[in-house]
Design an enzyme around this catalytic site. Structure first.
Site, PDB file in Angstrom:
ATOM      1  CG  ASP A   1      37.141  60.487 184.515  1.00  0.00           C
ATOM      2  OD1 ASP A   1      37.583  60.650 185.663  1.00  0.00           O
ATOM      3  OD2 ASP A   1      36.251  59.650 184.240  1.00  0.00           O
TER       4      ASP A   1
ATOM      5  CG  HIS B   1      44.286  64.126 191.378  1.00  0.00           C
ATOM      6  ND1 HIS B   1      43.347  63.810 190.426  1.00  0.00           N
ATOM      7  CD2 HIS B   1      43.790  63.658 192.560  1.00  0.00           C
ATOM      8  CE1 HIS B   1      42.314  63.184 191.009  1.00  0.00           C
ATOM      9  NE2 HIS B   1      42.576  63.081 192.301  1.00  0.00           N
TER      10      HIS B   1
ATOM     11  CG  LEU C   1      44.520  78.521 174.339  1.00  0.00           C
ATOM     12  CD1 LEU C   1      43.728  77.812 173.241  1.00  0.00           C
ATOM     13  CD2 LEU C   1      45.474  77.512 174.972  1.00  0.00           C
TER      14      LEU C   1
HETATM   15  C1  IPE Z   1      34.206  64.434 186.092  1.00  0.00           C
HETATM   16  O1  IPE Z   1      34.895  63.298 186.484  1.00  0.00           O
HETATM   17  C2  IPE Z   1      34.774  65.635 186.777  1.00  0.00           C
HETATM   18  C3  IPE Z   1      36.126  66.038 186.392  1.00  0.00           C
HETATM   19  C4  IPE Z   1      36.865  65.486 185.490  1.00  0.00           C
HETATM   20  C5  IPE Z   1      36.635  67.182 187.104  1.00  0.00           C
HETATM   21  P1  IPE Z   1      34.378  62.357 187.659  1.00  0.00           P
HETATM   22  O2  IPE Z   1      35.356  61.259 187.765  1.00  0.00           O
HETATM   23  O3  IPE Z   1      34.137  63.142 188.881  1.00  0.00           O
HETATM   24  O4  IPE Z   1      32.990  61.844 187.074  1.00  0.00           O
HETATM   25  P2  IPE Z   1      32.067  60.621 187.538  1.00  0.00           P
HETATM   26  O5  IPE Z   1      31.820  60.799 188.997  1.00  0.00           O
HETATM   27  O6  IPE Z   1      32.816  59.353 187.270  1.00  0.00           O
HETATM   28  O7  IPE Z   1      30.854  60.726 186.687  1.00  0.00           O
HETATM   29  C1  IPE Z   2      39.636  63.126 187.153  1.00  0.00           C
HETATM   30  O1  IPE Z   2      40.217  61.920 187.508  1.00  0.00           O
HETATM   31  C2  IPE Z   2      40.091  64.258 188.040  1.00  0.00           C
HETATM   32  C3  IPE Z   2      39.052  64.778 188.932  1.00  0.00           C
HETATM   33  C4  IPE Z   2      37.797  64.382 188.954  1.00  0.00           C
HETATM   34  C5  IPE Z   2      39.479  65.800 189.860  1.00  0.00           C
HETATM   35  P1  IPE Z   2      39.549  60.975 188.589  1.00  0.00           P
HETATM   36  O2  IPE Z   2      40.117  61.313 189.918  1.00  0.00           O
HETATM   37  O3  IPE Z   2      38.073  61.007 188.494  1.00  0.00           O
HETATM   38  O4  IPE Z   2      40.091  59.567 188.119  1.00  0.00           O
HETATM   39  P2  IPE Z   2      39.327  58.190 188.140  1.00  0.00           P
HETATM   40  O5  IPE Z   2      38.048  58.361 187.390  1.00  0.00           O
HETATM   41  O6  IPE Z   2      39.096  57.833 189.581  1.00  0.00           O
HETATM   42  O7  IPE Z   2      40.267  57.250 187.466  1.00  0.00           O
HETATM   43 MG    MG Z   3      36.723  59.935 187.429  1.00  0.00          MG
END
Ligand code: IPE
Ligand code: IPE
Ligand code: MG
Length: 247
Positions: free
Chosen positions: A21, A38, A132
């Protein structure tokens, strides 16, 4: 269910799971579009896989796209789908060189036919690799996983028990994570491995996922090594009764 306590020999987690995240915030800090975060996230995953190989971790399970991520703006969802296809094309040869076996736990039905095929092709191309296991959870949700497992057992007329459920869930091929890391500063599970994380050690890192690498991972691994996994027992029991399950 059987659990093995953490002993000197198992100070390294066998199975590490990561909620990757913080990509969006990483991009925002740089005045870049979210997709740039991303993209950088894919690079961070490559680094992390390499480090897992270097450290001798057997299983790495990462959360790449959740059941709930469909709620994001359509152009971000599209970018994530494209990025998955691109990463598969580029990374599979490297995975093969490094002995990495790929799996994509998650609900396949909602994905495009092309995506489903490329995931299956990547699983097939890496199926003989043994160093792995890399589970890339895509369109995955912990609640979906539990319901899907229970539905399949019911359809097959199999009794629902802890063991039959564990064998029917999406990570049955690797067992439960010893350590669950979440980057990006949030302290929640966000519907990741609900069944499988019953006894995982949790580690939250403020590092945004695109900045994650060997150093941040070693912090988590060192922290894990200091934990005492008791699985319901007392600390004294662990010290005196040996290391076998139910000792
Ligand atoms: C969790 O992250 C999902 C992934 C990392 C793929 P999110 O950014 O979607 O989670 P919330 O919405 O903040 O809980
Ligand atoms: C996690 O990073 C990746 C996915 C959920 C696909 P985020 O896109 O949730 O990044 P933040 O939380 O907005 O910084
Ligand atoms: Mg996020």
């Amino acid at each position: 269910m059987l659990h093995s306590p953490n002993t000197a020999e198992t100070d390294l987690p066998r199975h590490v799971a990561i909620v990757m995240d913080g990509n969006g915030r990483w991009a925002k800090q740089r005045f870049l579009p979210r997709v740039a975060g991303h993209k950088q996230g894919v690079t961070a995953l490559r680094r992390t896989v390499q480090h897992a190989l270097d450290r001798g971790i057997e299983v790495l399970t990462v959360f790449a796209f959740s059941s709930e991520n469909w709620s994001r703006p359509a152009d971000e969802v599209n970018s994530l789908m494209k990025l998955l296809a691109l990463a598969l094309n580029r990374e599979v040869p490297l995975m093969n060189q490094n002995g990495v076996r790929l799996h994509f736990p998650g609900k396949k039905q909602a994905l495009s036919e092309r995506t489903i095929q490329s995931l299956a092709a990547a699983e097939m191309a890496t199926q003989n690799n043994r160093r792995l296991v890399l589970n890339v959870c895509f369109n995955y949700g912990g609640r979906w996983d539990i319901v899907d497992a229970a539905q399949r057992l019911a359809e097959q007329g199999v009794a629902i028990t802890e063991d039959s459920m564990a064998a029917a869930t999406a990570l049955a091929h690797v067992g439960d994570p010893d350590l669950l890391i979440r980057t990006g500063g949030e302290r929640r599970i966000s519907n990741f491995l609900l069944w499988q994380c019953a006894y995982s050690e949790l580690y939250f890192s403020d590092v945004l996922w695109p900045d994650f690498g060997p150093e941040a991972m070693d912090h988590a691994l060192n922290d894990f090594a200091r934990r005492e996994r008791r699985f319901g027992r007392t600390s004294d029991q662990l010290k005196t009764a040996g290391t076998g399950p139910h000792a």
